[in-house]
Design an enzyme around this catalytic site. Structure first.
Site, short mmCIF file in Angstrom:
data_model
loop_
_atom_site.label_atom_id
_atom_site.label_comp_id
_atom_site.label_asym_id
_atom_site.label_seq_id
_atom_site.Cartn_x
_atom_site.Cartn_y
_atom_site.Cartn_z
N THR A 1 -4.07 5.90 -21.85
CA THR A 1 -3.98 4.56 -21.25
C THR A 1 -2.63 3.99 -21.70
OG1 THR A 1 -5.17 3.61 -23.13
CG2 THR A 1 -6.46 4.08 -21.16
N TYR B 1 0.86 -1.20 0.00
CA TYR B 1 0.00 0.00 0.00
C TYR B 1 0.88 1.23 0.00
CZ TYR B 1 -4.93 -1.12 0.27
OH TYR B 1 -6.20 -1.49 -0.05
N GLU C 1 -0.40 4.88 -0.46
CA GLU C 1 -1.13 6.14 -0.64
C GLU C 1 -0.17 7.32 -0.53
OE1 GLU C 1 -2.43 3.57 0.85
OE2 GLU C 1 -4.62 3.62 0.82
N ASP D 1 -7.40 13.61 -24.73
CA ASP D 1 -7.46 12.21 -24.28
C ASP D 1 -6.83 11.37 -25.40
OD1 ASP D 1 -8.10 9.58 -23.77
OD2 ASP D 1 -10.08 10.03 -22.95
N LYS E 1 -2.92 0.34 -24.90
CA LYS E 1 -3.44 0.25 -26.27
C LYS E 1 -2.24 0.32 -27.23
CE LYS E 1 -8.07 1.94 -25.17
NZ LYS E 1 -8.18 2.76 -23.95
N ARG F 1 -2.27 -2.81 -18.44
CA ARG F 1 -3.58 -2.17 -18.41
C ARG F 1 -3.55 -1.05 -17.39
NH1 ARG F 1 -8.15 -4.79 -20.24
NH2 ARG F 1 -9.87 -3.32 -20.25
N1 DSN Z 1 -12.71 0.30 -24.21
C1 DSN Z 1 -11.85 1.25 -24.86
C2 DSN Z 1 -11.79 1.03 -26.33
O1 DSN Z 1 -11.95 -0.09 -26.75
O2 DSN Z 1 -11.57 1.97 -27.08
C3 DSN Z 1 -12.21 2.65 -24.55
O3 DSN Z 1 -12.27 2.77 -23.18
#
Ligand code: DSN
Length: 410
Positions: free
Chosen positions: A218, A46, A48, A192, A221, A227
């Site tokens: 993120t 942990y 924080e 974003d 991707k 993730r």
């Molecule tokens: N689930 C994501 C996507 O597939 O683009 C977006 O959050």
């Protein structure tokens, strides 16, 4: 003791990823080093707070790991400040809203059906319920973002925040153009870049810096890491952004994931990663070319990034059914709304697909065209059993030739 049921299911899922063609543009195959870091006892800790300012003891080593991740993220994106703690892109967006807005404040977001995200003000999401969202979409004819139209809405609505983003928009985002509009109306600008983070750091898409005040992303991707989420911002917003992540919207960070993010950032600085992202673009273009030559309509007529959305209305096909049937052939895509879609979100008119995962497997333009050709063949002959068998066999051949996670077993 081994939990045999879970072990069997994990191994089945590894085999599914290995033996099928993933065309879902938000999915990828993380490196074994990234995966290893996620499965370590770092998960037990942990922490924080932030490096040097923790609420629990025993964080000396975690501090070093998080500091490394922060430094690497800043260097990779050319950002003044980085927060590597958001558990996901949605969490990162929630923190931005908490930092910059009050409940009821007006936000100008990208319409979900045109390519935006749930957390950009969908009425079924917290963002649409707490803040007062208005939307811009794409031009009905060109299916492209029309900046003059965005400026018109911004001048009329005077939002406190403007969001420039994509989850299914296949064209370049004009961060500079959006920044001019934001400046004119006195709004913050959030970029974003969840989908395009890998393309951005490789120079395959214009950078949101220095145009955006805050950037969310993120890490799994196109960036091909664990993730998770990431928040980058200008120095003057660092304090309120950090406070909005912890204690504003999250408790303790996931230290195993933070370590894996640090590894992913280092991987993304390598020349091989740049070459990979370039190939992602070439492969997406090759796929789009094949679809167009086969007479299949792509929203906006093509792609400049890693993804495209096929418009199935002209073929008279239901996207949900197509997604399920392609899955039986070992091809994974996701159904998606198209601009102005008249169908419900659970069964929309579009099919979203892209090249990041197949490019990680090593497919080049020639094979990317073959893959698009297989999808096109199915779309034109959805009831033909012989053709379906041929497609299944072709998928089998491709996944064997371009193997991934070959000896990976849990
Ligand atoms: N689930 C994501 C996507 O597939 O683009 C977006 O959050």
């Amino acid at each position: 003791m081994t939990d045999e049921k879970i072990q069997r299911l994990i191994n089945q899922e590894i085999a599914r990823q290995r033996d099928g063609l993933t065309l879902i543009p938000s999915e990828n195959y993380a490196s074994l080093e990234v995966l290893r870091a996620m499965g370590t006892p770092l998960s037990n800790k942990y922490s924080e707070g932030y490096p040097g300012r923790r609420y629990y003891g025993g964080n000396e080593i975690i501090d070093e790991i998080e500091s490394l991740a922060i430094e690497r993220a800043k260097r990779l994106f050319g950002a003044e400040h980085a927060n590597v703690q958001p558990h996901s892109g949605s969490q990162a967006n929630a923190a931005v809203y908490l930092a910059l807005l009050k409940p009821g404040d007006k936000v100008l977001g990208f319409d979900l059906r045109s390519g935006g995200h749930l957390t950009h003000g969908s009425p079924v999401n917290f963002s649409g319920q707490i803040y007062s969202f208005v939307y811009y979409g794409v031009d009905v004819k060109t299916e492209l973002i029309d900046l003059a139209g965005v400026a018109k809405i911004a001048r009329k609505e005077k939002p406190r925040l403007i969001i420039v983003s994509t989850t299914s928009y296949s064209r370049r985002l004009d961060f500079e153009g959006f920044a001019k509009i934001a400046k004119e109306v006195g709004a913050y600008l959030l970029g974003d870049i969840a989908h395009i983070a890998g393309l951005v750091v490789a120079g395959e898409h214009p950078s949101p810096f220095p145009h955006c005040d805050v950037v969310t992303a993120t890490t799994h991707k196109t960036l091909r890491g664990p993730r998770g989420g990431l928040l980058l911002c200008k120095k003057e917003l660092a304090e309120i952004i950090d406070k909005a992540v912890f204690p504003g919207t999250q408790g303790g960070p996931l230290d195993n994931i933070v370590a894996a993010k640090a590894i992913c950032f280092a991987e993304a600085m390598k020349p091989e990663f740049k070459a990979y992202q370039h190939q992602v673009i070439l492969n997406a273009r090759a796929m789009a070319k094949e679809f167009i030559e086969q007479g299949i309509k792509i929203v906006s007529g093509g792609t400049d990034n890693h993804l495209m959305v096929l418009d199935l209305t002209f073929l008279g096909l239901e996207a949900r059914k197509v997604q399920n049937e392609l899955e039986e052939l070992g091809i994974y895509v996701n159904r998606n709304a198209i601009p102005g879609d008249q169908r419900p979100p659970f069964n929309p008119s579009g099919l979203r697909l892209g090249s990041p995962a197949i490019t990680t497997r090593g497919l080049k333009e020639k094979e990317a065209r073959i893959v698009a050709g297989l999808v096109a063949k199915f779309l034109k002959n959805p009831a033909d059993k012989k053709i379906k068998n041929e497609i299944k066999k072709a998928v089998s051949r491709l996944v064997k030739e371009f193997s991934i996670y070959e000896d990976f077993k849990y």
